[in-house]
Design a protein around this motif. Structure first.
Motif, PDB file in Angstrom:
ATOM      1  N   VAL A   1     -37.231  40.208  58.704  1.00 48.83           N
ATOM      2  CA  VAL A   1     -36.466  41.151  59.514  1.00 48.83           C
ATOM      3  C   VAL A   1     -37.417  42.286  59.855  1.00 48.83           C
ATOM      4  N   GLY A   2     -37.697  42.452  61.137  1.00 49.13           N
ATOM      5  CA  GLY A   2     -38.616  43.497  61.557  1.00 49.13           C
ATOM      6  C   GLY A   2     -39.996  43.351  60.960  1.00 49.13           C
ATOM      7  N   GLY A   3     -40.440  42.141  60.695  1.00 50.30           N
ATOM      8  CA  GLY A   3     -41.762  41.897  60.131  1.00 50.30           C
ATOM      9  C   GLY A   3     -41.809  41.928  58.618  1.00 50.30           C
ATOM     10  N   THR A   4     -40.704  42.304  57.973  1.00 48.76           N
ATOM     11  CA  THR A   4     -40.655  42.369  56.512  1.00 48.76           C
ATOM     12  C   THR A   4     -39.934  41.138  55.965  1.00 48.76           C
ATOM     13  N   ALA A   5     -40.561  40.460  55.016  1.00 49.77           N
ATOM     14  CA  ALA A   5     -39.966  39.258  54.427  1.00 49.77           C
ATOM     15  C   ALA A   5     -38.662  39.596  53.719  1.00 49.77           C
ATOM     16  N   CYS A   6     -37.716  38.678  53.788  1.00 52.73           N
ATOM     17  CA  CYS A   6     -36.461  38.832  53.041  1.00 52.73           C
ATOM     18  C   CYS A   6     -36.771  38.787  51.547  1.00 52.73           C
ATOM     19  N   GLU A   7     -35.957  39.481  50.752  1.00 49.88           N
ATOM     20  CA  GLU A   7     -36.121  39.415  49.296  1.00 49.88           C
ATOM     21  C   GLU A   7     -35.958  37.983  48.822  1.00 49.88           C
ATOM     22  N   SER A   8     -35.030  37.276  49.441  1.00 47.79           N
ATOM     23  CA  SER A   8     -34.828  35.849  49.184  1.00 47.79           C
ATOM     24  C   SER A   8     -34.171  35.255  50.420  1.00 47.79           C
ATOM     25  N   SER A   9     -34.324  33.959  50.588  1.00 41.46           N
ATOM     26  CA  SER A   9     -33.632  33.273  51.669  1.00 41.46           C
ATOM     27  C   SER A   9     -33.188  31.916  51.155  1.00 41.46           C
ATOM     28  N   THR A  10     -32.014  31.513  51.587  1.00 44.23           N
ATOM     29  CA  THR A  10     -31.404  30.276  51.131  1.00 44.23           C
ATOM     30  C   THR A  10     -31.026  29.419  52.331  1.00 44.23           C
ATOM     31  N   TRP A  11     -31.523  28.176  52.350  1.00 49.31           N
ATOM     32  CA  TRP A  11     -31.165  27.241  53.412  1.00 49.31           C
ATOM     33  C   TRP A  11     -29.713  26.839  53.240  1.00 49.31           C
ATOM     34  N   VAL A  12     -28.950  26.864  54.330  1.00 47.98           N
ATOM     35  CA  VAL A  12     -27.555  26.432  54.316  1.00 47.98           C
ATOM     36  C   VAL A  12     -27.409  25.135  55.094  1.00 47.98           C
ATOM     37  N   SER A  13     -27.975  25.091  56.286  1.00 46.95           N
ATOM     38  CA  SER A  13     -27.921  23.896  57.136  1.00 46.95           C
ATOM     39  C   SER A  13     -29.022  24.006  58.186  1.00 46.95           C
ATOM     40  N   ASP A  14     -29.127  22.985  59.031  1.00 42.47           N
ATOM     41  CA  ASP A  14     -30.117  23.005  60.107  1.00 42.47           C
ATOM     42  C   ASP A  14     -29.892  24.178  61.052  1.00 42.47           C
ATOM     43  N   SER A  15     -28.687  24.751  61.032  1.00 47.19           N
ATOM     44  CA  SER A  15     -28.366  25.837  61.958  1.00 47.19           C
ATOM     45  C   SER A  15     -28.047  27.151  61.265  1.00 47.19           C
ATOM     46  N   SER A  16     -28.286  27.247  59.955  1.00 39.41           N
ATOM     47  CA  SER A  16     -27.919  28.478  59.257  1.00 39.41           C
ATOM     48  C   SER A  16     -28.738  28.679  57.985  1.00 39.41           C
ATOM     49  N   LEU A  17     -29.124  29.947  57.740  1.00 36.89           N
ATOM     50  CA  LEU A  17     -29.717  30.323  56.463  1.00 36.89           C
ATOM     51  C   LEU A  17     -29.251  31.722  56.117  1.00 36.89           C
ATOM     52  N   VAL A  18     -29.318  32.077  54.829  1.00 39.16           N
ATOM     53  CA  VAL A  18     -28.913  33.403  54.378  1.00 39.16           C
ATOM     54  C   VAL A  18     -30.146  34.123  53.861  1.00 39.16           C
ATOM     55  N   CYS A  19     -30.331  35.338  54.338  1.00 36.14           N
ATOM     56  CA  CYS A  19     -31.473  36.179  53.991  1.00 36.14           C
ATOM     57  C   CYS A  19     -30.947  37.424  53.289  1.00 36.14           C
ATOM     58  N   VAL A  20     -31.513  37.765  52.130  1.00 39.63           N
ATOM     59  CA  VAL A  20     -31.190  39.034  51.482  1.00 39.63           C
ATOM     60  C   VAL A  20     -32.225  40.033  51.988  1.00 39.63           C
ATOM     61  N   VAL A  21     -31.760  40.999  52.774  1.00 37.73           N
ATOM     62  CA  VAL A  21     -32.635  41.938  53.469  1.00 37.73           C
ATOM     63  C   VAL A  21     -33.263  42.923  52.483  1.00 37.73           C
ATOM     64  N   SER A  22     -34.562  43.159  52.671  1.00 44.55           N
ATOM     65  CA  SER A  22     -35.293  44.145  51.872  1.00 44.55           C
ATOM     66  C   SER A  22     -34.945  45.557  52.340  1.00 44.55           C
ATOM     67  N   ALA A  23     -35.299  46.546  51.532  1.00 40.30           N
ATOM     68  CA  ALA A  23     -35.061  47.943  51.900  1.00 40.30           C
ATOM     69  C   ALA A  23     -35.840  48.297  53.154  1.00 40.30           C
ATOM     70  N   GLY A  24     -35.284  49.150  53.976  1.00 43.61           N
ATOM     71  CA  GLY A  24     -35.946  49.594  55.188  1.00 43.61           C
ATOM     72  C   GLY A  24     -35.537  51.023  55.495  1.00 43.61           C
ATOM     73  N   VAL A  25     -36.184  51.616  56.494  1.00 45.88           N
ATOM     74  CA  VAL A  25     -35.868  52.996  56.853  1.00 45.88           C
ATOM     75  C   VAL A  25     -35.617  53.092  58.341  1.00 45.88           C
ATOM     76  N   GLY A  26     -34.381  53.346  58.702  1.00 45.76           N
ATOM     77  CA  GLY A  26     -33.973  53.756  60.032  1.00 45.76           C
ATOM     78  C   GLY A  26     -34.441  52.970  61.234  1.00 45.76           C
ATOM     79  N   ALA A  27     -34.960  51.787  61.105  1.00 45.29           N
ATOM     80  CA  ALA A  27     -35.414  51.037  62.266  1.00 45.29           C
ATOM     81  C   ALA A  27     -34.222  50.497  63.045  1.00 45.29           C
ATOM     82  N   ILE A  28     -34.359  50.493  64.350  1.00 45.77           N
ATOM     83  CA  ILE A  28     -33.301  49.989  65.222  1.00 45.77           C
ATOM     84  C   ILE A  28     -33.829  48.767  65.952  1.00 45.77           C
ATOM     85  N   ASN A  29     -32.964  47.771  66.111  1.00 47.85           N
ATOM     86  CA  ASN A  29     -33.291  46.562  66.859  1.00 47.85           C
ATOM     87  C   ASN A  29     -34.540  45.851  66.338  1.00 47.85           C
ATOM     88  N   LYS A  30     -34.573  45.587  65.054  1.00 49.19           N
ATOM     89  CA  LYS A  30     -35.713  44.862  64.476  1.00 49.19           C
ATOM     90  C   LYS A  30     -35.633  43.404  64.804  1.00 49.19           C
TER      91      LYS A  30
END
Length: 123
Positions: free
Chosen positions: A94-123
């Motif tokens: 997200v915005g060039g920063t790796a997710c803390e973790s990511s889990t494959w759900v299907s060919d069309s979906s995955l879940v990403c736990v977003v890392s801490a960030g500061v005030g960025a818009i439209n990453k």
């Protein structure tokens, strides 16, 4: 003839001899790698061609939710296409920063736990 084919080191799900210069290979599921070598064997002879096959690149089309706290730790669902099959290592940024973790759900979906960030818009 007894024929076989491999794409990037993985055997075709099936291969059918068509003529002395052609065979049909049903390619197994895969992701990401580009420019794979195709190897064909017929009886005891083998031939290959490099930079012959690529899987479509994964595409992210939407995320939900679309915002969260700067402290991170929010699970974000990424929807799209070509995100792979079970057993593949998933990764998202997200915005060039790796997710803390990511889990494959299907060919069309995955879940990403977003890392801490500061005030960025439209990453």
């Amino acid at each position: 003839y007894s024929t076989g084919a491999r794409v990037g080191g993985t055997a075709c799900e099936s291969s059918t001899w068509v003529s002395d210069s052609s065979l049909v290979c049903v390619v197994s599921a895969g992701v990401g790698a580009i420019n794979k070598t195709v190897v064909v064997s017929s009886e005891v002879q083998t031939g290959s061609v490099s930079v012959a096959w690529s899987y479509d690149a994964p595409v992210a089309s939407s995320v939900a939710p679309t915002n969260g706290p700067a402290t991170g730790g929010v699970s974000v669902t990424v929807s799209g296409a070509g995100l792979g099959t079970t057993g593949y290592s998933t990764g998202a940024r997200v915005g060039g920063t790796a997710c803390e973790s990511s889990t494959w759900v299907s060919d069309s979906s995955l879940v990403c736990v977003v890392s801490a960030g500061v005030g960025a818009i439209n990453k």
